[in-house]
Design a protein around this motif. Structure first.
Motif, PDB file in Angstrom:
ATOM      1  N   UNK A 148      66.498  50.934  24.105  1.00  0.00           N
ATOM      2  CA  UNK A 148      66.206  50.869  25.537  1.00  0.00           C
ATOM      3  C   UNK A 148      65.895  49.464  25.991  1.00  0.00           C
ATOM      4  N   UNK A 149      65.101  48.758  25.205  1.00  0.00           N
ATOM      5  CA  UNK A 149      64.770  47.368  25.545  1.00  0.00           C
ATOM      6  C   UNK A 149      66.019  46.505  25.560  1.00  0.00           C
ATOM      7  N   UNK A 150      66.888  46.700  24.561  1.00  0.00           N
ATOM      8  CA  UNK A 150      68.103  45.896  24.483  1.00  0.00           C
ATOM      9  C   UNK A 150      69.084  46.235  25.599  1.00  0.00           C
ATOM     10  N   UNK A 151      69.053  47.475  26.094  1.00  0.00           N
ATOM     11  CA  UNK A 151      69.990  47.897  27.138  1.00  0.00           C
ATOM     12  C   UNK A 151      69.567  47.439  28.532  1.00  0.00           C
ATOM     13  N   UNK A 152      68.320  47.015  28.685  1.00  0.00           N
ATOM     14  CA  UNK A 152      67.815  46.654  30.006  1.00  0.00           C
ATOM     15  C   UNK A 152      68.640  45.576  30.704  1.00  0.00           C
ATOM     16  N   UNK A 153      68.982  44.461  30.037  1.00  0.00           N
ATOM     17  CA  UNK A 153      69.780  43.443  30.737  1.00  0.00           C
ATOM     18  C   UNK A 153      71.132  43.972  31.209  1.00  0.00           C
ATOM     19  N   UNK A 154      71.748  44.839  30.404  1.00  0.00           N
ATOM     20  CA  UNK A 154      73.041  45.401  30.806  1.00  0.00           C
ATOM     21  C   UNK A 154      72.884  46.282  32.033  1.00  0.00           C
ATOM     22  N   UNK A 155      71.835  47.109  32.045  1.00  0.00           N
ATOM     23  CA  UNK A 155      71.610  48.015  33.170  1.00  0.00           C
ATOM     24  C   UNK A 155      71.321  47.240  34.451  1.00  0.00           C
TER      25      UNK A 155
END
Length: 411
Positions: A148-155
């Motif tokens: 989830x933390x790693x996906x934040x910039x993509x989102x």
């Protein structure tokens, strides 16, 4: 197989999977704050000092508040915190994108931080209960947060880059999904009578000295990871000719290795005890960080991956160790190992930056080699806690269950 679907590993795996996805949804909002910074600067002309205040408001408040919520969950069972805190985390980020006022932006980001803080101690308690003591299951739960933390910039980039901060209401979608995903788990716990605090806590005496040593080891780990997260892109750009793509790739490898390490740690702890696994992983990390600092060329990516795996193999194990060292205060233990120690580690990053400004980035990163070495030394003094003894309520449940007791997984 149908019988196992009632009492065996299948429901446990399904519940852990749902909790892992919910964990990913919540931790998306931890990474979303930093991801919104460039858009705050572009659209609202915030200064670097202003956006630093926003990031600080979210991270420090969240980390410091987690032990407070942990202490509350030690006194009262609060499973309802999972859906409520998930919504709160998403709502704060959403409103921060809609408000043009800097003061209100700080307030809304702080609200999101409180939501994240409220989620982690109780979710760790519920996950430990649902996992029945399985280190592998707890590893999968931790993996969700990492992803989830790693996906934040993509989102954030996918949403805000298309239409600006006015589209920030779309960022509430993970919160809505996460709040729904945890409901089947809570309903299942309620049906089995295991949702209360009394069934989650193990009996035994608190080992405060070991918990303090564990917390110091977690702080050292946090210094390494946050320091590398902050500067690895710039460092790889310098080492490999100034390519921004090369720096971004290094950061991606750092996050991806963390996902692998979280799952691997639980599997290894089922073969050897947690203290042994953590001790060896920190020893490997010493060599890996040394490689990052001194080994030239593309081989740096290999050492970044090894460092990330080495730092995340102990991650979920440290949470359960903290709970076992403080068996009468598992919420407080979870709040400290997941929150407060991380924020203390993060405070060292500005010092690394100052040293880099005065000397070089390599010189500034060199002391990070000592941090996993200190964690290794601290773990050499730690005992492996014995398997928690189930409460009377759990023993009653075991009498009606065909599966072995949770102690079987505490190998």
């Amino acid at each position: 197989m149908a019988r196992r679907d009632d009492h065996g590993d299948v429901p446990r795996n399904r519940s852990i999977l749902l909790l892992s996805f919910g964990h990913a949804c919540v931790d998306t909002y931890q990474g979303a704050v930093a991801s919104l910074v460039p858009f705050f600067v572009t659209e609202r002309a915030y200064s670097y000092a202003a956006v630093s205040g926003i990031v600080l408001a979210a991270s420090l408040l969240s980390s410091v508040a987690q032990p407070v919520f942990g202490a509350l969950t030690d006194r009262w069972a609060m499973p309802w915190l999972l859906p409520v805190s998930t919504i709160l985390g998403g709502l704060g980020i959403t409103l921060s994108g809609l408000s043009g006022s800097y003061a209100l932006t700080l307030v809304f980001v702080a609200v999101s931080g409180v939501g994240v803080a409220a989620y982690h101690p109780e979710s760790a308690r519920v996950a430990r209960l649902v996992s029945e003591g399985s280190h592998t299951a707890m590893g999968w739960f931790s993996l969700g947060g990492n992803l989830g933390f790693a996906a934040a910039p993509l989102m954030v980039t996918a949403v805000v880059a298309c239409g600006g901060l006015r589209l920030s209401p779309l960022l509430v979608v993970p919160a809505l999904a996460g709040s729904v995903l945890c409901l089947p788990v809570l309903r299942a716990l309620q049906k089995t009578g295991c949702g209360g605090f009394g069934t989650a806590v193990a009996t035994g005496a608190d080992d405060k000295a070991s918990f303090v040593k564990l917390s110091l080891a977690v702080i050292c780990r946090s210094i390494v990871f946050i320091g590398l997260s902050t500067f690895i892109s710039l460092y790889v750009q310098q080492r490999l000719g100034g390519s921004t793509a090369a720096g971004a790739a290094a950061l991606f490898v750092l996050y991806l290795g963390g996902a692998v390490g979280s799952v691997l740690g639980g599997s290894l702890a089922n073969r050897w005890n947690r203290v042994t696994v953590a001790r060896w992983s920190y020893l490997v990390t010493v060599a890996a960080v040394t490689g990052i600092v001194f080994i030239p060329g593309p081989a740096i990516y290999v050492f970044v991956a090894l460092t990330s795996v080495g730092l995340y193999v102990p991650f979920s194990l440290q949470v359960t160790l903290g709970q076992d060292y403080l068996p009468t205060r598992v919420g407080t233990a979870s709040g400290i190992t997941l929150g407060l120690t991380v924020s203390i580690g993060g405070l060292v990053s500005p010092l690394i930056g100052s040293i880099a400004d005065a000397t070089s980035l390599r010189t500034a990163l060199t002391p990070l080699i000592l941090m996993p070495a200190l964690s290794w030394l601290l773990f050499r003094t730690l005992p492996e806690p014995s398997a928690p003894k189930p409460t009377a309520a759990q023993q009653t449940g075991d009498d009606t269950d065909a599966e072995p007791s949770p102690a079987r997984d505490q190998r």
